[in-house]
Motif scaffolding. Structure first.
Motif, PDB file in Angstrom:
ATOM      1  N   PHE A   8      -2.204  -4.240   4.143  1.00  0.00           N
ATOM      2  CA  PHE A   8      -1.360  -2.858   4.058  1.00  0.00           C
ATOM      3  C   PHE A   8      -2.064  -1.776   3.471  1.00  0.00           C
ATOM      4  CE2 PHE A   8       1.205  -5.596   6.508  1.00  0.00           C
ATOM      5  CZ  PHE A   8       2.469  -4.805   6.812  1.00  0.00           C
ATOM      6  N   ARG A   9      -2.388  -2.182   2.273  1.00  0.00           N
ATOM      7  CA  ARG A   9      -2.726  -0.959   1.320  1.00  0.00           C
ATOM      8  C   ARG A   9      -4.320  -0.561   1.995  1.00  0.00           C
ATOM      9  NH1 ARG A   9       1.359  -0.398  -1.580  1.00  0.00           N
ATOM     10  NH2 ARG A   9       1.577  -1.732  -3.270  1.00  0.00           N
ATOM     11  N   ARG A  10      -4.947  -1.186   2.498  1.00  0.00           N
ATOM     12  CA  ARG A  10      -6.564  -0.467   3.210  1.00  0.00           C
ATOM     13  C   ARG A  10      -5.770   0.304   4.239  1.00  0.00           C
ATOM     14  NH1 ARG A  10      -7.895  -5.594   1.686  1.00  0.00           N
ATOM     15  NH2 ARG A  10      -7.547  -6.573   3.646  1.00  0.00           N
ATOM     16  N   THR A  11      -5.006  -0.008   5.081  1.00  0.00           N
ATOM     17  CA  THR A  11      -4.535   0.822   6.247  1.00  0.00           C
ATOM     18  C   THR A  11      -3.752   2.070   5.733  1.00  0.00           C
ATOM     19  OG1 THR A  11      -4.245  -1.545   7.184  1.00  0.00           O
ATOM     20  CG2 THR A  11      -3.494   0.444   8.585  1.00  0.00           C
ATOM     21  N   GLU A  12      -3.229   1.808   4.665  1.00  0.00           N
ATOM     22  CA  GLU A  12      -2.560   2.771   3.941  1.00  0.00           C
ATOM     23  C   GLU A  12      -1.111   3.111   4.641  1.00  0.00           C
ATOM     24  OE1 GLU A  12      -5.087   6.566   3.920  1.00  0.00           O
ATOM     25  OE2 GLU A  12      -6.188   5.480   2.188  1.00  0.00           O
ATOM     26  N   THR A  13      -0.527   2.079   4.794  1.00  0.00           N
ATOM     27  CA  THR A  13       0.737   1.957   5.255  1.00  0.00           C
ATOM     28  C   THR A  13       1.578   1.359   4.183  1.00  0.00           C
ATOM     29  OG1 THR A  13       2.112   1.465   7.486  1.00  0.00           O
ATOM     30  CG2 THR A  13       0.715  -0.048   6.593  1.00  0.00           C
ATOM     31  N   THR A  14       2.988   1.420   4.552  1.00  0.00           N
ATOM     32  CA  THR A  14       4.091   1.068   3.461  1.00  0.00           C
ATOM     33  C   THR A  14       3.996  -0.661   3.524  1.00  0.00           C
ATOM     34  OG1 THR A  14       6.351   1.108   2.755  1.00  0.00           O
ATOM     35  CG2 THR A  14       5.934   1.203   5.004  1.00  0.00           C
ATOM     36  N   VAL A  15       4.394  -1.032   2.282  1.00  0.00           N
ATOM     37  CA  VAL A  15       4.356  -2.429   2.088  1.00  0.00           C
ATOM     38  C   VAL A  15       5.933  -2.795   1.943  1.00  0.00           C
ATOM     39  CG1 VAL A  15       3.879  -4.616   0.635  1.00  0.00           C
ATOM     40  CG2 VAL A  15       2.111  -2.610   1.095  1.00  0.00           C
ATOM     41  N   ASN A  16       6.672  -1.972   1.710  1.00  0.00           N
ATOM     42  CA  ASN A  16       8.223  -1.942   1.464  1.00  0.00           C
ATOM     43  C   ASN A  16       8.929  -2.493   2.758  1.00  0.00           C
ATOM     44  OD1 ASN A  16      10.651  -1.590   0.869  1.00  0.00           O
ATOM     45  ND2 ASN A  16      10.683   0.348   0.032  1.00  0.00           N
ATOM     46  N   PRO A  17       9.296  -3.649   2.601  1.00  0.00           N
ATOM     47  CA  PRO A  17      10.033  -4.222   3.967  1.00  0.00           C
ATOM     48  C   PRO A  17      11.279  -3.640   4.125  1.00  0.00           C
ATOM     49  CG  PRO A  17      10.235  -5.784   1.861  1.00  0.00           C
ATOM     50  CD  PRO A  17       9.377  -4.578   1.488  1.00  0.00           C
ATOM     51  N   ILE A  18      11.892  -2.894   3.346  1.00  0.00           N
ATOM     52  CA  ILE A  18      13.190  -1.976   3.446  1.00  0.00           C
ATOM     53  C   ILE A  18      13.226  -0.909   4.183  1.00  0.00           C
ATOM     54  CG2 ILE A  18      15.210  -1.091   2.160  1.00  0.00           C
ATOM     55  CD1 ILE A  18      14.719  -3.451  -0.152  1.00  0.00           C
TER      56      ILE A  18
ATOM     57  N   PRO B 155      10.719  -0.232   7.068  1.00  0.00           N
ATOM     58  CA  PRO B 155       9.752  -0.308   8.072  1.00  0.00           C
ATOM     59  C   PRO B 155       9.500   0.958   8.942  1.00  0.00           C
ATOM     60  CG  PRO B 155      11.802  -1.566   8.751  1.00  0.00           C
ATOM     61  CD  PRO B 155      11.992  -1.249   7.446  1.00  0.00           C
ATOM     62  N   GLU B 156      10.407   1.666   8.980  1.00  0.00           N
ATOM     63  CA  GLU B 156      10.408   3.212   9.461  1.00  0.00           C
ATOM     64  C   GLU B 156       9.101   4.018   9.079  1.00  0.00           C
ATOM     65  OE1 GLU B 156      13.384   3.435   6.673  1.00  0.00           O
ATOM     66  OE2 GLU B 156      13.124   2.140   8.184  1.00  0.00           O
ATOM     67  N   LYS B 157       9.068   3.531   7.769  1.00  0.00           N
ATOM     68  CA  LYS B 157       7.949   4.458   7.073  1.00  0.00           C
ATOM     69  C   LYS B 157       6.536   3.735   7.567  1.00  0.00           C
ATOM     70  CE  LYS B 157      10.999   6.472   3.522  1.00  0.00           C
ATOM     71  NZ  LYS B 157      10.868   6.367   1.957  1.00  0.00           N
ATOM     72  N   THR B 158       6.490   2.803   8.209  1.00  0.00           N
ATOM     73  CA  THR B 158       4.843   2.396   8.606  1.00  0.00           C
ATOM     74  C   THR B 158       4.204   3.349   9.396  1.00  0.00           C
ATOM     75  OG1 THR B 158       3.793   0.505   9.124  1.00  0.00           O
ATOM     76  CG2 THR B 158       5.822   0.996  10.548  1.00  0.00           C
ATOM     77  N   ASN B 159       3.112   3.838   9.349  1.00  0.00           N
ATOM     78  CA  ASN B 159       2.232   4.700  10.015  1.00  0.00           C
ATOM     79  C   ASN B 159       1.262   4.078  10.838  1.00  0.00           C
ATOM     80  OD1 ASN B 159       0.661   3.904   7.865  1.00  0.00           O
ATOM     81  ND2 ASN B 159       0.462   6.295   7.166  1.00  0.00           N
ATOM     82  N   ALA B 160       1.209   2.701  10.617  1.00  0.00           N
ATOM     83  CA  ALA B 160      -0.120   1.944  11.208  1.00  0.00           C
ATOM     84  C   ALA B 160       0.493   0.420  11.652  1.00  0.00           C
ATOM     85  CB  ALA B 160      -1.295   2.019  10.328  1.00  0.00           C
ATOM     86  N   LEU B 161       0.062  -0.110  12.601  1.00  0.00           N
ATOM     87  CA  LEU B 161       0.392  -1.488  12.912  1.00  0.00           C
ATOM     88  C   LEU B 161      -0.939  -1.974  12.466  1.00  0.00           C
ATOM     89  CD1 LEU B 161       2.346  -3.390  14.480  1.00  0.00           C
ATOM     90  CD2 LEU B 161       1.006  -2.972  16.417  1.00  0.00           C
ATOM     91  N   VAL B 162      -0.721  -3.085  11.435  1.00  0.00           N
ATOM     92  CA  VAL B 162      -1.736  -3.891  10.768  1.00  0.00           C
ATOM     93  C   VAL B 162      -1.891  -5.213  11.694  1.00  0.00           C
ATOM     94  CG1 VAL B 162      -2.627  -5.248   8.698  1.00  0.00           C
ATOM     95  CG2 VAL B 162      -1.156  -2.789   8.551  1.00  0.00           C
ATOM     96  N   THR B 163      -2.943  -5.221  12.248  1.00  0.00           N
ATOM     97  CA  THR B 163      -3.138  -6.455  13.199  1.00  0.00           C
ATOM     98  C   THR B 163      -4.715  -7.336  12.930  1.00  0.00           C
ATOM     99  OG1 THR B 163      -4.483  -5.251  14.774  1.00  0.00           O
ATOM    100  CG2 THR B 163      -1.939  -5.570  15.089  1.00  0.00           C
ATOM    101  N   THR B 164      -5.277  -6.918  11.724  1.00  0.00           N
ATOM    102  CA  THR B 164      -6.479  -7.472  11.148  1.00  0.00           C
ATOM    103  C   THR B 164      -6.457  -8.744  10.302  1.00  0.00           C
ATOM    104  OG1 THR B 164      -6.891  -5.720   9.856  1.00  0.00           O
ATOM    105  CG2 THR B 164      -7.778  -5.513  11.915  1.00  0.00           C
TER     106      THR B 164
ATOM    107  N   GLU C  36      11.057  -6.232  13.486  1.00  0.00           N
ATOM    108  CA  GLU C  36      10.491  -6.002  14.724  1.00  0.00           C
ATOM    109  C   GLU C  36      11.202  -4.919  15.662  1.00  0.00           C
ATOM    110  OE1 GLU C  36       9.952 -10.173  16.021  1.00  0.00           O
ATOM    111  OE2 GLU C  36       8.054 -10.326  14.740  1.00  0.00           O
ATOM    112  N   ARG C  37      12.325  -4.952  15.405  1.00  0.00           N
ATOM    113  CA  ARG C  37      12.976  -3.872  16.457  1.00  0.00           C
ATOM    114  C   ARG C  37      12.481  -2.545  16.047  1.00  0.00           C
ATOM    115  NH1 ARG C  37      17.185  -7.520  15.901  1.00  0.00           N
ATOM    116  NH2 ARG C  37      18.070  -6.621  14.132  1.00  0.00           N
ATOM    117  N   VAL C  38      12.344  -2.317  14.797  1.00  0.00           N
ATOM    118  CA  VAL C  38      11.682  -0.909  14.367  1.00  0.00           C
ATOM    119  C   VAL C  38      10.198  -0.683  14.731  1.00  0.00           C
ATOM    120  CG1 VAL C  38      11.033   0.398  12.438  1.00  0.00           C
ATOM    121  CG2 VAL C  38      13.262  -0.882  12.276  1.00  0.00           C
ATOM    122  N   LEU C  39       9.419  -1.738  14.376  1.00  0.00           N
ATOM    123  CA  LEU C  39       7.984  -1.594  15.066  1.00  0.00           C
ATOM    124  C   LEU C  39       7.872  -1.516  16.406  1.00  0.00           C
ATOM    125  CD1 LEU C  39       6.656  -4.366  12.611  1.00  0.00           C
ATOM    126  CD2 LEU C  39       6.355  -1.890  12.455  1.00  0.00           C
TER     127      LEU C  39
END
Length: 124
Positions: free
Chosen positions: A31-41, A43-52, A102-105
């Motif tokens: 998550f850090r390498r992708t520069e997206t939020t780790v905060n599970p509370i 999830p709407e602040k995520t800016n990338a889908l981590v799939t690696t 998952e609903r948010v994502l």
């Protein structure tokens, strides 16, 4: 008589805790390498889908790591009743955290998330 004493079980407990820490930290690193939020509370602040990395094997490696740590701690307590905490954690984290995440994502990433969900297991 729910307790027991076994060096094998203690060793397995420490191994699960160590593995859980490594898995959790590796997942957070992705998550850090992708520069997206780790905060599970939030999830709407995520800016990338981590799939690696570990996320190719599991949609929730952070929670897998937490479950391993909990299972290891339960083994270290050397009480059968402590093992109940593991399935309770899995059920509660699934319904209270993972499904809402998952609903948010799905809303945010659409088809990309749907493809990821179809090709990658929730746990392992």
């Amino acid at each position: 008589m729910l307790s027991y004493d076994s060096w094998v079980v203690r060793t397995a407990g420490w191994a699960l805790i160590a593995a859980g820490i490594v898995v959790s930290l590796t997942a957070v690193g992705a998550f850090r390498r992708t520069e997206t939020t780790v905060n599970p509370i939030t999830p709407e602040k995520t800016n990338a889908l981590v799939t690696t990395g570990l996320y190719k094997l599991s949609r929730n490696p952070m929670y897998v790591g937490m479950a391993a740590i909990l299972a290891g701690a339960a083994l270290l307590l050397q009480n059968y009743a402590a093992l109940v905490s593991v399935p309770l954690f899995l059920l509660s984290i699934t319904f209270l955290q993972i499904l809402p995440e998952e609903r948010v994502l799905a809303a945010k990433f659409g088809d990309d998330f749907e493809t990821y969900r179809e090709t990658t297991a929730r746990w392992l």
